[in-house]
Design a protein around this motif. Structure first.
Motif, short mmCIF file in Angstrom:
data_model
loop_
_atom_site.label_atom_id
_atom_site.label_comp_id
_atom_site.label_asym_id
_atom_site.label_seq_id
_atom_site.Cartn_x
_atom_site.Cartn_y
_atom_site.Cartn_z
N SER A 165 0.83 -1.21 0.00
CA SER A 165 0.00 0.00 0.00
C SER A 165 0.86 1.27 0.00
N GLU A 166 2.17 1.13 0.34
CA GLU A 166 3.06 2.30 0.19
C GLU A 166 3.21 2.61 -1.29
N ASP A 167 3.32 1.57 -2.11
CA ASP A 167 3.46 1.78 -3.56
C ASP A 167 2.12 2.08 -4.22
N TYR A 168 1.06 1.52 -3.68
CA TYR A 168 -0.28 1.69 -4.27
C TYR A 168 -1.25 2.10 -3.17
N PRO A 169 -1.28 3.40 -2.83
CA PRO A 169 -2.14 3.84 -1.71
C PRO A 169 -3.61 3.49 -1.93
N ALA A 170 -4.04 3.32 -3.18
CA ALA A 170 -5.45 2.98 -3.45
C ALA A 170 -5.85 1.66 -2.80
N LEU A 171 -4.87 0.82 -2.47
CA LEU A 171 -5.18 -0.47 -1.83
C LEU A 171 -5.82 -0.26 -0.46
N LYS A 172 -5.58 0.90 0.12
CA LYS A 172 -6.15 1.18 1.45
C LYS A 172 -7.65 1.47 1.39
N ASN A 173 -8.18 1.65 0.19
CA ASN A 173 -9.62 1.91 0.07
C ASN A 173 -10.45 0.63 0.08
N TYR A 174 -9.80 -0.47 0.36
CA TYR A 174 -10.49 -1.77 0.32
C TYR A 174 -10.17 -2.57 1.56
N CYS A 175 -11.04 -3.51 1.89
CA CYS A 175 -10.66 -4.54 2.85
C CYS A 175 -10.70 -5.88 2.12
N TYR A 176 -9.98 -6.82 2.69
CA TYR A 176 -9.70 -8.05 1.94
C TYR A 176 -10.05 -9.31 2.74
N GLU A 177 -10.52 -10.27 1.99
CA GLU A 177 -10.69 -11.62 2.56
C GLU A 177 -9.71 -12.50 1.80
N ILE A 178 -8.82 -13.14 2.53
CA ILE A 178 -7.80 -13.98 1.88
C ILE A 178 -7.99 -15.41 2.39
N GLU A 179 -8.17 -16.34 1.47
CA GLU A 179 -8.31 -17.74 1.89
C GLU A 179 -7.33 -18.59 1.11
N SER A 180 -6.52 -19.36 1.83
CA SER A 180 -5.50 -20.17 1.18
C SER A 180 -5.63 -21.63 1.56
#
Ligand code: DP6
Length: 339
Positions: free
Chosen positions: A84-99
């Motif tokens: 998110s330092e390189d792509y601040p727009a990533l902070k406008n989202y929340c994420y669900e990660i399933e592995s």
């Protein structure tokens, strides 16, 4: 919560290094180049779902095989914050990660390469969706995989990958696919599970111990020279028996050097088990009797990777059954897949 805006799933393989990355500078820059073969079956599958949200923080949930894993949270959070330092727009989202992993969690197989490459591919896919990608998809995925875990940078390419500079090729920031003669794509890797326990010293701690290691510069020179030798061997059109044995002794030297670094660092430590040495000794005797080109390499752990050609599989299976240990059968693979 808002409706999901984006969803992607990637399946990404693990890899086995033939020239080992061991020792790094800041931002996951390796002290020496490395070469690996990408595996086929040992994979992590990751699904990323992104929801718009305006927390201005990175909010995410992570599940491995359906279970929350707080022990991995710090590393994933660091990784997402760095992105998110390189792509601040990533902070406008929340994420669900399933592995989920195709190999047993307790198998002692290093999963950081498949895990971080699968996650990076999902996020780079999301960046593409946001129209923020400036550059080649897999190159950027390799860059961020490296930030997550060095060896993961090589997993985004099928067959063979080079990470670091050698022979006027490559970069320490991203891995590149390494062209090799088709012959070498017939290699298999059967992992002999000598011990399925947690490693006593993590790879990250092991890399750090290279910083003041008295043998570090000799090791980095050896790895540089082995990278050049291996590239030449893998790219040569003229494949002789001698070259196959040269390959075998090179990868075995690399495995033993890696563990020699651990045994001579301060503090020193040993990841071999007695069984590791027993199996290596038995392999050496057996292959001499059978006159077979079957070699070994090791990761940062006690398990043995048997490296051999498909044509010798039935002979190797006989040897393996005499050991009576669990194994995972794998081979050279084609790289990640979007599901
Ligand atoms: C012995 O990539 O697991 O497998 O960058 O700290 O995540 P981090 O380390 P990692 O180290 C792998 C070391 C190795 C050799 C190799 O894969 O090249």
């Amino acid at each position: 919560m808002h409706k999901a805006e984006f969803q992607a799933s990637w399946k990404s393989p693990s890899n086995i290094a033939f020239v080992k990355y061991w020792g790094k500078k800041t931002e996951q820059i390796p002290c020496n180049p490395s070469i690996s073969m990408t595996l086929d079956k040992c994979c992590t599958t990751t699904k990323l779902v992104a929801y718009p949200c305006d927390s201005q923080n990175i909010l995410y949930s992570f599940k491995l095989e359906g279970k929350s894993k707080p022990e991995f949270s710090l590393r994933i959070e660091k990784f997402l914050l760095r992105l998110s330092e390189d792509y601040p727009a990533l902070k406008n989202y929340c994420y669900e990660i399933e592995s989920s992993n195709s190999f047993p969690h307790s198998s002692g197989i290093a999963s950081s390469a498949s895990a971080f490459s699968a996650l990076s591919l999902c996020i780079v896919d999301f960046l593409k969706h946001l129209n923020l990608l400036r550059g080649e998809f897999f190159e950027i995925a390799s860059y961020y995989s490296r930030i997550g875990s060095g060896s993961a940078s090589r997993s985004v390419f099928g067959s063979y990958a080079l990470w670091g500079e050698s022979m006027n090729m490559g970069s320490h920031e991203v891995a590149i696919p390494l062209e090799v003669a088709d012959f070498w794509k017939e290699l298999r890797d059967t992992i002999i599970l000598v011990d399925e326990g947690e490693k006593s010293v993590s790879s990250s701690a092991g890399h750090a111990l290279m910083q003041n290691h008295p043998l570090a510069s000799a090791r980095f020179e050896q790895a540089k020279s082995n990278t050049e030798k291996l590239i030449k061997l893998l790219q040569s059109k003229d494949i002789t028996n001698n070259k196959v044995y040269e390959f075998g002794s090179l990868i075995e030297e690399e495995a033993m050097s890696l563990h020699a670094m651990m045994m001579t660092s301060s503090p020193s430590y040993i990841l071999f088990k007695a069984k590791t040495i027993e199996v290596i000794d038995r392999l050496k005797e057996w292959r001499k009797e059978e006159k077979l080109a079957v070699f070994f390499t090791l990761d940062a752990g006690p398990n043995i990777h048997l490296i051999y050609f498909s044509k010798d599989k039935s002979k190797v299976d006989e040897f393996l059954s005499s050991l009576d240990l669990k194994t995972i059968d794998d081979k050279c693979g084609h790289g990640p897949e979007r599901l």
